[in-house]
Design a protein around this motif. Structure first.
Motif, PDB file in Angstrom:
ATOM      1  N   GLY A  74       0.800  -1.235   0.000  1.00  0.00           N
ATOM      2  CA  GLY A  74       0.000   0.000   0.000  1.00  0.00           C
ATOM      3  C   GLY A  74       0.822   1.269   0.000  1.00  0.00           C
ATOM      4  N   LEU A  75       2.130   1.153  -0.279  1.00  0.00           N
ATOM      5  CA  LEU A  75       2.990   2.335  -0.221  1.00  0.00           C
ATOM      6  C   LEU A  75       3.282   2.920  -1.599  1.00  0.00           C
ATOM      7  CD1 LEU A  75       5.522   1.090   2.469  1.00  0.00           C
ATOM      8  CD2 LEU A  75       3.820   2.878   2.768  1.00  0.00           C
TER       9      LEU A  75
ATOM     10  N   PRO B   2      -5.072   1.846   2.205  1.00  0.00           N
ATOM     11  CA  PRO B   2      -4.084   2.516   3.058  1.00  0.00           C
ATOM     12  C   PRO B   2      -3.097   1.535   3.711  1.00  0.00           C
ATOM     13  CG  PRO B   2      -6.333   2.962   3.823  1.00  0.00           C
ATOM     14  CD  PRO B   2      -6.440   2.060   2.644  1.00  0.00           C
ATOM     15  N   ALA B   3      -1.818   1.919   3.709  1.00  0.00           N
ATOM     16  CA  ALA B   3      -0.769   1.048   4.245  1.00  0.00           C
ATOM     17  C   ALA B   3      -1.004   0.724   5.714  1.00  0.00           C
ATOM     18  CB  ALA B   3       0.594   1.717   4.065  1.00  0.00           C
ATOM     19  N   GLU B   4      -1.556   1.711   6.466  1.00  0.00           N
ATOM     20  CA  GLU B   4      -1.701   1.469   7.906  1.00  0.00           C
ATOM     21  C   GLU B   4      -2.754   0.415   8.233  1.00  0.00           C
ATOM     22  OE1 GLU B   4      -1.698   4.319   6.233  1.00  0.00           O
ATOM     23  OE2 GLU B   4      -2.679   5.927   7.358  1.00  0.00           O
TER      24      GLU B   4
ATOM     25  N   ILE C 121      -1.781  -4.321   8.284  1.00  0.00           N
ATOM     26  CA  ILE C 121      -1.414  -5.223   9.374  1.00  0.00           C
ATOM     27  C   ILE C 121      -2.668  -5.864   9.979  1.00  0.00           C
ATOM     28  CG2 ILE C 121      -1.338  -3.428  11.208  1.00  0.00           C
ATOM     29  CD1 ILE C 121       1.299  -6.121  10.865  1.00  0.00           C
TER      30      ILE C 121
ATOM     31  N   TYR D 106       4.736  -6.318   6.408  1.00  0.00           N
ATOM     32  CA  TYR D 106       5.758  -5.964   5.418  1.00  0.00           C
ATOM     33  C   TYR D 106       7.047  -5.570   6.127  1.00  0.00           C
ATOM     34  CZ  TYR D 106       8.004  -2.760   2.015  1.00  0.00           C
ATOM     35  OH  TYR D 106       8.886  -2.100   1.202  1.00  0.00           O
TER      36      TYR D 106
ATOM     37  N   PRO E 268      10.414  -3.776   5.116  1.00  0.00           N
ATOM     38  CA  PRO E 268      11.158  -3.109   4.039  1.00  0.00           C
ATOM     39  C   PRO E 268      12.620  -3.533   4.048  1.00  0.00           C
ATOM     40  CG  PRO E 268      10.050  -1.508   5.480  1.00  0.00           C
ATOM     41  CD  PRO E 268       9.961  -2.838   6.141  1.00  0.00           C
TER      42      PRO E 268
ATOM     43  N   ARG F 102      15.891   0.611   6.574  1.00  0.00           N
ATOM     44  CA  ARG F 102      15.117   1.335   7.577  1.00  0.00           C
ATOM     45  C   ARG F 102      13.906   0.523   7.997  1.00  0.00           C
ATOM     46  NH1 ARG F 102      14.435   6.980   4.917  1.00  0.00           N
ATOM     47  NH2 ARG F 102      12.829   7.033   6.497  1.00  0.00           N
ATOM     48  N   ASN F 103      14.169  -0.682   8.485  1.00  0.00           N
ATOM     49  CA  ASN F 103      13.044  -1.540   8.836  1.00  0.00           C
ATOM     50  C   ASN F 103      12.894  -1.738  10.338  1.00  0.00           C
ATOM     51  OD1 ASN F 103      15.213  -3.221   9.243  1.00  0.00           O
ATOM     52  ND2 ASN F 103      14.865  -4.434   7.396  1.00  0.00           N
TER      53      ASN F 103
ATOM     54  N   VAL G 220      -1.622  -2.281  16.757  1.00  0.00           N
ATOM     55  CA  VAL G 220      -3.068  -2.219  16.537  1.00  0.00           C
ATOM     56  C   VAL G 220      -3.843  -3.192  17.434  1.00  0.00           C
ATOM     57  CG1 VAL G 220      -2.840  -1.403  14.164  1.00  0.00           C
ATOM     58  CG2 VAL G 220      -3.016  -3.847  14.587  1.00  0.00           C
TER      59      VAL G 220
ATOM     60  N   ARG H 217       1.534   3.923  25.009  1.00  0.00           N
ATOM     61  CA  ARG H 217       1.463   3.429  23.638  1.00  0.00           C
ATOM     62  C   ARG H 217       1.506   4.612  22.670  1.00  0.00           C
ATOM     63  NH1 ARG H 217      -3.602   2.088  21.209  1.00  0.00           N
ATOM     64  NH2 ARG H 217      -3.353   0.753  19.380  1.00  0.00           N
TER      65      ARG H 217
ATOM     66  N   LEU I 229       7.553   3.515   8.193  1.00  0.00           N
ATOM     67  CA  LEU I 229       7.551   2.274   8.969  1.00  0.00           C
ATOM     68  C   LEU I 229       6.439   2.322  10.018  1.00  0.00           C
ATOM     69  CD1 LEU I 229       9.046  -0.395   9.209  1.00  0.00           C
ATOM     70  CD2 LEU I 229      10.571   0.649  10.867  1.00  0.00           C
TER      71      LEU I 229
ATOM     72  N   ARG J 256       3.585   3.809   9.684  1.00  0.00           N
ATOM     73  CA  ARG J 256       2.326   3.530   8.974  1.00  0.00           C
ATOM     74  C   ARG J 256       2.166   2.038   8.761  1.00  0.00           C
ATOM     75  NH1 ARG J 256       2.046   6.292   3.454  1.00  0.00           N
ATOM     76  NH2 ARG J 256       0.004   5.317   3.375  1.00  0.00           N
TER      77      ARG J 256
ATOM     78  N   GLY K 207       0.762   0.122  11.426  1.00  0.00           N
ATOM     79  CA  GLY K 207      -0.637   0.396  11.727  1.00  0.00           C
ATOM     80  C   GLY K 207      -0.869   1.651  12.554  1.00  0.00           C
TER      81      GLY K 207
END
Lengths: 234, 294
Positions: free
Chosen positions: A51-52, A71-73, A76, A82, A84, A87-88, A105, B163, B177, B179, B182
């Motif tokens: 979604g990026l 949306p990427a958010e 999950i 995912y 990356p 920078r993961n 979440v 949190r 990252l 995003r 979540g």
């Protein structure tokens, strides 16, 4: 219907469409490896699924839902994690805080998640309080994968998990990837380290110029002399 | 020695505490939202004047009117974000910066319109100084330092233990990252504005209590706040707080008569100290003093 079905995806950054009709499928518990030259669109395809990256046409279905341009958010929560290539990890957060972020979440799942991923990556246990930015490349990769596994995803996307790692660490990562798949999680992985990755792949996809050049079980791709010559360094 | 503490170190700590609170908010916004908010100072002015209005209108003590200061700055910061910054988030940093200049001018215009240009005070009564360890210390100075310390402690708990605080730090590290994991990034941005606006509102009331209220009071503190944030490594709230304390102390101590009876630096040059520190920092250590402190 497969867990993930990518069908003729066209898309990329801004005006440039790096992906020119890429397709693939992945099932639960399966290891799918994407290989190809630099600039073939491997990482872009991963980002499009996550979604990026904008998808201009084609479809990406995950567990039956269309997720192209979602949306990427929200990925999950759908069970799609995912990792990356670069920078993961969150460098200023400790290893434990990075893992907690993996369950952001669903905070109620944090404790069980940490216990589960530390069983898979026991080396991290002693480093729980260390800032992730201070870890070695291999340990950082473990933190990133462990973070992605916190909520028991159905599919994990790994973008070059062995890039820059020593051969010993590469072997460890591939072995953990197999363990993850055995637990029923689908693994979609981009790898420069193509030969050992294809050796463990249920399915291999060769990308060239944003399109599928070949799709076959990993060992079959390894045995194909033309693929070997063109994409796997002879 | 007592003179150094009473007339230089304590006022330096008070000014430093005010700078620290302002710079912490500035640095937090820079870290999470990634832009240099020039409206931060005028937000401080707005907070101070809102507290003045509450204090005069409802007959409250200035300390008790701090919530009214925050009740003005938080909606103002959130409104500026929704109306201007959110739409410009993907544009060049310079565009955002200029838009924050515009916001600053609007906020200041509101203050001029509502309260006029004449300096005002919270109208405090003459309070005899406290005698602490043989030193004469203004009671309000004790409260300002204690208030800043308490705010820092609360902020630390939020950032380290909650949190939402972890999500803020994660976003400051890597927004993409965050995003992926979540994090609802817009909600975290709103929280960041809220915390920064509360901190700057308190700082505004403290500044008004320590000196007086003028429509440009916040703007005058803004550049020192930037200097403090940059000194501490911009984007690092703790660095900014330490930077603020250092600058406050440096400004006040710059006029201490080290040799003979004349001040080292004429007090009217005090505010230049912050700029000198800023310039030296940018040349010698642009990454700030405290890089790596987390």
């Amino acid at each position: 219907m497969a867990l993930l079905e990518v069908d003729r995806v066209v898309g990329g950054y801004g005006e440039a469409d790096i992906l020119q009709g890429a397709s693939l499928a992945a099932e639960a518990g399966e290891i799918v490896v994407i290989v190809g030259a630099n600039g073939a669109g491997k990482s872009t395809l991963m980002k499009a699924i996550a979604g990026l990256v904008r998808v201009r046409s084609g479809s990406i279905r995950f567990a039956g839902d269309e997720i192209a341009n979602a949306p990427a958010e929200g990925m999950i929560r759908r069970g799609l994690a995912y990792v990356p290539q670069e920078r993961n990890v969150f460098p200023s957060l400790t290893v434990e805080e990075n893992l907690r972020m993996g369950a952001y979440v669903r905070p109620d799942a944090t404790r069980a998640g940490i216990a589960r991923v530390l069983a898979l990556f026991p080396d991290l246990d002693a480093r729980r309080g260390v800032a992730a930015g201070r870890l070695s490349g291999g340990q950082r990769q473990m933190v990133a994968i462990a973070r992605a596994l916190m909520l028991e995803p159905r599919l994990i996307l790994l973008d070059e998990p062995t890039a820059g790692l020593s051969p010993r660490f590469c072997a460890v990562i591939f072995e953990r990837v197999q363990a993850i798949a055995r637990a029923g999680v689908g693994v979609l992985m981009v790898e420069q380290n193509a030969r050992p990755a294809l050796a463990i792949a249920d399915r291999g996809v060769v990308l060239a110029m944003g399109r599928n050049r070949a799709t076959a079980p990993g060992p079959a791709l390894l045995a194909d002399p033309e693929i070997g010559r063109l994409f796997l360094g002879g | 020695m007592a003179e150094l503490i009473t007339f230089y170190l304590v006022p330096g700590l008070v000014l430093g505490a005010i700078y620290a609170m302002s710079a912490t908010g500035l640095s937090l916004v820079y870290g999470v939202i990634r832009f240099a908010n020039f409206a931060h100072g005028d937000l401080m002015g707005l907070g101070a004047y809102a507290a003045l209005a509450a204090s005069q209108g409802l007959g409250l003590s200035p300390w008790a009117s701090i919530p009214f200061a925050a009740a003005a700055t938080v909606p103002a910061a959130l409104a500026a974000d929704v109306l201007f910054y959110a739409r410009l988030r993907r544009s060049l940093p310079a565009v955002l910066l200029i838009s924050s200049f515009g916001t600053a001018l609007m906020l200041r215009a509101v203050i001029y319109l509502a309260f006029g240009p004449t300096p005002q005070t919270f109208g405090r009564a003459i309070v005899p100084p406290l005698m602490l360890w043989g030193l004469r210390i203004q009671e309000r100075h004790v409260w300002i330092i204690a208030g800043a310390a308490a705010s820092a402690a609360v902020l630390h708990l939020i950032l380290a233990r909650t949190r939402a605080g972890r999500a803020m730090r994660a976003m400051a590290d890597d927004p993409d990252l965050a995003r992926i994991t979540g994090v609802p990034t817009e909600a975290v941005i709103r929280l960041t504005w809220t915390i920064a606006a509360v901190l700057v509102a308190i700082a505004g009331v403290f500044l008004g209590l320590d000196t007086q209220l003028t429509p440009v009071m916040g703007f005058n503190v803004l550049l020192a706040s930037f200097a403090a944030a940059i000194l501490g490594g911009i984007g690092r709230p703790w660095g900014a707080a330490l930077g603020g304390l250092i600058l406050g102390l440096a400004e006040e101590c710059s006029s201490y008569p080290v040799v003979g009876g004349a001040p080292l630096l004429e007090p009217s040059y005090k505010s230049a100290v912050a700029f000198a520190v800023l310039i030296v920092t940018l040349i010698a250590r642009p990454q700030g003093l405290f890089r790596g402190m987390g």
